[in-house]
Design a protein around this motif. Structure first.
Motif, PDB file in Angstrom:
ATOM      1  N   VAL A  48      -1.032  27.747  15.811  1.00 38.49           N
ATOM      2  CA  VAL A  48      -1.481  26.361  15.711  1.00 38.49           C
ATOM      3  C   VAL A  48      -2.991  26.390  15.551  1.00 38.49           C
ATOM      4  O   VAL A  48      -3.674  27.317  16.003  1.00 38.49           O
ATOM      5  CB  VAL A  48      -1.084  25.501  16.939  1.00 38.49           C
ATOM      6  CG1 VAL A  48       0.422  25.392  17.058  1.00 38.49           C
ATOM      7  CG2 VAL A  48      -1.694  26.036  18.217  1.00 38.49           C
ATOM      8  N   ILE A  49      -3.503  25.386  14.855  1.00 36.03           N
ATOM      9  CA  ILE A  49      -4.948  25.197  14.744  1.00 36.03           C
ATOM     10  C   ILE A  49      -5.277  23.893  15.452  1.00 36.03           C
ATOM     11  O   ILE A  49      -4.670  22.855  15.177  1.00 36.03           O
ATOM     12  CB  ILE A  49      -5.416  25.145  13.284  1.00 36.03           C
ATOM     13  CG1 ILE A  49      -5.115  26.475  12.574  1.00 36.03           C
ATOM     14  CG2 ILE A  49      -6.911  24.827  13.226  1.00 36.03           C
ATOM     15  CD1 ILE A  49      -5.523  26.502  11.109  1.00 36.03           C
ATOM     16  N   LEU A  50      -6.229  23.983  16.380  1.00 33.29           N
ATOM     17  CA  LEU A  50      -6.692  22.810  17.112  1.00 33.29           C
ATOM     18  C   LEU A  50      -8.090  22.446  16.637  1.00 33.29           C
ATOM     19  O   LEU A  50      -8.923  23.329  16.402  1.00 33.29           O
ATOM     20  CB  LEU A  50      -6.749  23.091  18.611  1.00 33.29           C
ATOM     21  CG  LEU A  50      -5.406  23.288  19.297  1.00 33.29           C
ATOM     22  CD1 LEU A  50      -5.096  24.750  19.407  1.00 33.29           C
ATOM     23  CD2 LEU A  50      -5.422  22.635  20.646  1.00 33.29           C
ATOM     24  N   ARG A  51      -8.322  21.163  16.498  1.00 35.98           N
ATOM     25  CA  ARG A  51      -9.649  20.633  16.200  1.00 35.98           C
ATOM     26  C   ARG A  51      -9.895  19.515  17.197  1.00 35.98           C
ATOM     27  O   ARG A  51      -9.101  18.583  17.291  1.00 35.98           O
ATOM     28  CB  ARG A  51      -9.712  20.116  14.770  1.00 35.98           C
ATOM     29  CG  ARG A  51     -11.094  19.619  14.394  1.00 35.98           C
ATOM     30  CD  ARG A  51     -11.150  19.083  12.997  1.00 35.98           C
ATOM     31  NE  ARG A  51     -11.199  20.175  12.036  1.00 35.98           N
ATOM     32  CZ  ARG A  51     -10.985  20.016  10.735  1.00 35.98           C
ATOM     33  NH1 ARG A  51     -10.683  18.826  10.252  1.00 35.98           N
ATOM     34  NH2 ARG A  51     -11.069  21.033   9.922  1.00 35.98           N
ATOM     35  N   ASP A  52     -10.958  19.657  17.961  1.00 37.38           N
ATOM     36  CA  ASP A  52     -11.288  18.679  19.005  1.00 37.38           C
ATOM     37  C   ASP A  52     -10.102  18.448  19.940  1.00 37.38           C
ATOM     38  O   ASP A  52      -9.794  17.316  20.318  1.00 37.38           O
ATOM     39  CB  ASP A  52     -11.752  17.362  18.380  1.00 37.38           C
ATOM     40  CG  ASP A  52     -13.003  17.539  17.525  1.00 37.38           C
ATOM     41  OD1 ASP A  52     -13.865  18.355  17.910  1.00 37.38           O
ATOM     42  OD2 ASP A  52     -13.087  16.877  16.478  1.00 37.38           O
ATOM     43  N   GLY A  53      -9.396  19.530  20.280  1.00 37.45           N
ATOM     44  CA  GLY A  53      -8.290  19.474  21.218  1.00 37.45           C
ATOM     45  C   GLY A  53      -6.970  18.995  20.653  1.00 37.45           C
ATOM     46  O   GLY A  53      -5.970  18.954  21.358  1.00 37.45           O
ATOM     47  N   ARG A  54      -6.931  18.629  19.382  1.00 34.30           N
ATOM     48  CA  ARG A  54      -5.712  18.112  18.739  1.00 34.30           C
ATOM     49  C   ARG A  54      -5.137  19.162  17.790  1.00 34.30           C
ATOM     50  O   ARG A  54      -5.875  19.769  17.013  1.00 34.30           O
ATOM     51  CB  ARG A  54      -6.073  16.852  17.956  1.00 34.30           C
ATOM     52  CG  ARG A  54      -4.960  16.304  17.095  1.00 34.30           C
ATOM     53  CD  ARG A  54      -5.440  15.087  16.280  1.00 34.30           C
ATOM     54  NE  ARG A  54      -4.485  14.800  15.233  1.00 34.30           N
ATOM     55  CZ  ARG A  54      -4.795  14.565  13.973  1.00 34.30           C
ATOM     56  NH1 ARG A  54      -6.057  14.578  13.581  1.00 34.30           N
ATOM     57  NH2 ARG A  54      -3.876  14.310  13.086  1.00 34.30           N
ATOM     58  N   ILE A  55      -3.832  19.362  17.846  1.00 32.72           N
ATOM     59  CA  ILE A  55      -3.184  20.274  16.908  1.00 32.72           C
ATOM     60  C   ILE A  55      -3.162  19.607  15.535  1.00 32.72           C
ATOM     61  O   ILE A  55      -2.595  18.521  15.374  1.00 32.72           O
ATOM     62  CB  ILE A  55      -1.770  20.650  17.372  1.00 32.72           C
ATOM     63  CG1 ILE A  55      -1.858  21.496  18.647  1.00 32.72           C
ATOM     64  CG2 ILE A  55      -1.014  21.412  16.265  1.00 32.72           C
ATOM     65  CD1 ILE A  55      -0.540  21.889  19.252  1.00 32.72           C
ATOM     66  N   VAL A  56      -3.811  20.256  14.557  1.00 32.99           N
ATOM     67  CA  VAL A  56      -3.930  19.694  13.216  1.00 32.99           C
ATOM     68  C   VAL A  56      -3.242  20.541  12.159  1.00 32.99           C
ATOM     69  O   VAL A  56      -3.164  20.135  10.991  1.00 32.99           O
ATOM     70  CB  VAL A  56      -5.414  19.468  12.831  1.00 32.99           C
ATOM     71  CG1 VAL A  56      -6.018  18.342  13.667  1.00 32.99           C
ATOM     72  CG2 VAL A  56      -6.218  20.748  12.964  1.00 32.99           C
ATOM     73  N   ALA A  57      -2.724  21.717  12.542  1.00 33.79           N
ATOM     74  CA  ALA A  57      -1.992  22.567  11.601  1.00 33.79           C
ATOM     75  C   ALA A  57      -1.143  23.542  12.390  1.00 33.79           C
ATOM     76  O   ALA A  57      -1.458  23.874  13.539  1.00 33.79           O
ATOM     77  CB  ALA A  57      -2.952  23.315  10.683  1.00 33.79           C
ATOM     78  N   CYS A  58      -0.057  23.989  11.765  1.00 31.34           N
ATOM     79  CA  CYS A  58       0.784  25.001  12.379  1.00 31.34           C
ATOM     80  C   CYS A  58       1.513  25.770  11.283  1.00 31.34           C
ATOM     81  O   CYS A  58       1.746  25.245  10.197  1.00 31.34           O
ATOM     82  CB  CYS A  58       1.776  24.399  13.378  1.00 31.34           C
ATOM     83  SG  CYS A  58       2.880  23.126  12.719  1.00 31.34           S
ATOM     84  N   GLY A  59       1.861  27.007  11.571  1.00 33.22           N
ATOM     85  CA  GLY A  59       2.591  27.819  10.612  1.00 33.22           C
ATOM     86  C   GLY A  59       2.756  29.230  11.142  1.00 33.22           C
ATOM     87  O   GLY A  59       1.981  29.682  11.978  1.00 33.22           O
ATOM     88  N   GLY A  60       3.779  29.904  10.633  1.00 34.20           N
ATOM     89  CA  GLY A  60       4.046  31.248  11.116  1.00 34.20           C
ATOM     90  C   GLY A  60       4.474  32.180  10.013  1.00 34.20           C
ATOM     91  O   GLY A  60       4.394  31.860   8.827  1.00 34.20           O
ATOM     92  N   HIS A  61       4.931  33.341  10.463  1.00 33.66           N
ATOM     93  CA  HIS A  61       5.467  34.322   9.531  1.00 33.66           C
ATOM     94  C   HIS A  61       6.546  35.134  10.240  1.00 33.66           C
ATOM     95  O   HIS A  61       6.642  35.134  11.466  1.00 33.66           O
ATOM     96  CB  HIS A  61       4.364  35.228   8.984  1.00 33.66           C
ATOM     97  CG  HIS A  61       3.815  36.210   9.977  1.00 33.66           C
ATOM     98  ND1 HIS A  61       2.837  35.877  10.889  1.00 33.66           N
ATOM     99  CD2 HIS A  61       4.127  37.507  10.206  1.00 33.66           C
ATOM    100  CE1 HIS A  61       2.564  36.928  11.634  1.00 33.66           C
ATOM    101  NE2 HIS A  61       3.330  37.937  11.244  1.00 33.66           N
TER     102      HIS A  61
END
Length: 149
Positions: A48-61
């Motif tokens: 997950v990618i957090l920006r200012d404490g908010r999850i703004v993206a997710c992805g896996g492999h």
């Protein structure tokens, strides 16, 4: 500030909200149950990618059976954060993790007509297109990236 970290069970609702925000353009509503089940049961790496404490993206492999092929899984960026470099950051983080695994020769993925050009920019090549493959109006583009061995 932007933070990339592994998915945690407490991230589930935020990741489902990302999915919902990208429906119906990027995901068909029928895919939601599959994504939720994947979040609940997958043992594959997911970020997950957090920006200012908010999850703004997710992805896996995932590393497929046999160990020479990887696949990108369930990547998405918050609808209100498209075009801000998060997709690039997420894709690069996943490809870096895959390249760190010895013996991986290729990366597979399927995406839609809306994002196939983005992945082509990373060197992914289209191997098949299935009209309406994900749902009405969402074609499935199967793509492969060959990695140097």
């Amino acid at each position: 500030m932007q933070i990339v970290r592994p998915y945690q069970a407490g991230d589930r609702d935020a990741c489902l909200a990302l999915f919902d925000g990208n429906t119906p353009r990027f995901f068909d509503p029928s895919e939601r149950a599959d994504f939720a089940a994947w979040l609940d049961t997958s043992t594959h790496p997911y970020l997950v990618i957090l920006r200012d404490g908010r999850i703004v993206a997710c992805g896996g492999h995932a590393i497929e059976a046999g160990g020479s092929v990887a696949s990108l899984c369930w990547g998405m960026v918050a609808q209100d954060a498209h075009g801000q470099g998060l997709g690039r950051a997420l894709t690069q983080a996943r490809l870096d993790a895959i390249r760190a695994v010895p013996g991986i020769a290729s990366v597979r993925m399927n995406t839609s007509q809306h994002t196939q050009g983005f992945y082509a920019g990373y060197g992914f090549v289209t191997v098949n297109v299935t009209p309406d493959g994900f749902g009405p109006g969402i074609d499935q583009w199967d793509m492969v990236l060959q990695l140097p061995v």
